[in-house]
Motif scaffolding. Structure first.
Motif, PDB file in Angstrom:
ATOM      1  N   UNK A  57       0.677  -1.489  -0.106  1.00  0.00           N
ATOM      2  CA  UNK A  57       0.006   0.493   0.311  1.00  0.00           C
ATOM      3  C   UNK A  57       0.699   1.103   0.304  1.00  0.00           C
ATOM      4  N   UNK A  58       1.793   1.048   0.257  1.00  0.00           N
ATOM      5  CA  UNK A  58       2.881   2.286   0.003  1.00  0.00           C
ATOM      6  C   UNK A  58       3.318   3.339  -1.276  1.00  0.00           C
ATOM      7  N   UNK A  59       2.320   2.103  -2.491  1.00  0.00           N
ATOM      8  CA  UNK A  59       2.883   2.578  -3.612  1.00  0.00           C
ATOM      9  C   UNK A  59       1.383   2.483  -3.732  1.00  0.00           C
ATOM     10  N   UNK A  60       0.614   1.759  -3.492  1.00  0.00           N
ATOM     11  CA  UNK A  60      -0.721   1.860  -4.509  1.00  0.00           C
ATOM     12  C   UNK A  60      -1.827   1.762  -3.115  1.00  0.00           C
ATOM     13  N   UNK A  61      -3.092   2.464  -3.806  1.00  0.00           N
ATOM     14  CA  UNK A  61      -4.012   2.410  -3.088  1.00  0.00           C
ATOM     15  C   UNK A  61      -5.113   1.510  -2.863  1.00  0.00           C
ATOM     16  N   UNK A  62      -4.917   0.922  -3.973  1.00  0.00           N
ATOM     17  CA  UNK A  62      -6.160  -0.611  -3.906  1.00  0.00           C
ATOM     18  C   UNK A  62      -5.081  -1.572  -4.442  1.00  0.00           C
TER      19      UNK A  62
END
Length: 195
Positions: free
Chosen positions: A122-127
Motif C-alpha cells: 500500500x506504500x505505492x498503490x491505494x488499491x
C-alpha cells in the motif's frame, strides 16, 4: 496434456490459491465489529456481477464444458502468459491481505479502530487488491479456452471496479480526511506510475 486442459487446471489452482489466502482473513474479519458500511443492494449487485464473471461462468465451463460452441484452441504461449498473470495475481493478493491484516474487509466497511494502511504494497498503490483481481481476470481470459467464460472475469470485475472505486475512495476520505487526501496524492490507484 493439451494446452486447453492445462489452462483449465491452472484456473482451478488459481481459485483454490485465492480461497486459501482469503479464508483466514475472512474468519478474522467476522470477529471485528463494523462501525460503518456501504453495503446494500447496489453493493450486493456489484458483488454478484463480479462473482458471476470470476467464479460462476468459468466454474460451469470447467465443470461441464458449457458453452461448448465458444471453445477455443489456445497455444502454449497463451497458457504460459496466463500462468504468469495467475502467479502475479496470487502474489499481489497475498501481499494485500498481509498488509491489511485486521483492517481487511470483503466489502466497503470501516471496522472498529480502523487505521489507514499505507505500508507494504500500500506504500505505492491505494488499491492493490483491485490490481490482484485485474491480474486474476486477465489470467482467466488467457487460461480458459472459451471466448465467453474466459473474458467473463474482465467484464464482471470491470463492472464492479467501475461502480465501486468512487464510493470506496469517498468513504476513505470521509473517514481519514487529510491523511487520505495526502496518501491519494502520492500513490496510484492500481498501476504504479500510470493509474
Amino acid at each position: 496434456m493439451t494446452p486447453a486442459m492445462t489452462g483449465s487446471i491452472a484456473w482451478v489452482l488459481m481459485v483454490v490459491g485465492w480461497y486459501a489466502i482469503r479464508y483466514p482473513f475472512e474468519r478474522r474479519a467476522k470477529r471485528r465489529r463494523v462501525e460503518r458500511t456501504r453495503r446494500g443492494p447496489a453493493e450486493t449487485l456489484r458483488m454478484a456481477i463480479s462473482l458471476t464473471g470470476l467464479g460462476i461462468l468459468p466454474g460451469i465451463f470447467v465443470a461441464t464444458g458449457w458453452p461448448d460452441f465458444a471453445r477455443t484452441d489456445p497455444s502454449w504461449g497463451r497458457i504460459a502468459f496466463g500462468v504468469a498473470a495467475m502467479a502475479l495475481a496470487l502474489v499481489l493478493f497475498r501481499k494485500t491481505h498481509k498488509a491489511l491484516g485486521k483492517m481487511w474487509s470483503v466489502s466497503l466497511d470501516i471496522r472498529e479502530k480502523h487505521e489507514l494502511v499505507t505500508s507494504g504494497i500500500y506504500k505505492r498503490l491505494r488499491h492493490p487488491m483491485y490490481s490482484a483481481f485485474w491480474a486474476m481476470a486477465l489470467a482467466q481470459a488467457l487460461l480458459l479456452p472459451n471466448w465467453i467464460a474466459g473474458p467473463a472475469g474482465l467484464v464482471g470485475f470491470g463492472i464492479l471496479f467501475a461502480a465501486r472505486i468512487g464510493p470506496e475512495e469517498r468513504m476513505m476520505e470521509e473517514t481519514f480526511g487529510e491523511a487520505y487526501r495526502a496518501y491519494k496524492a502520492r500513490t496510484a490507484r492500481i498501476i504504479p506510475g500510470l493509474f
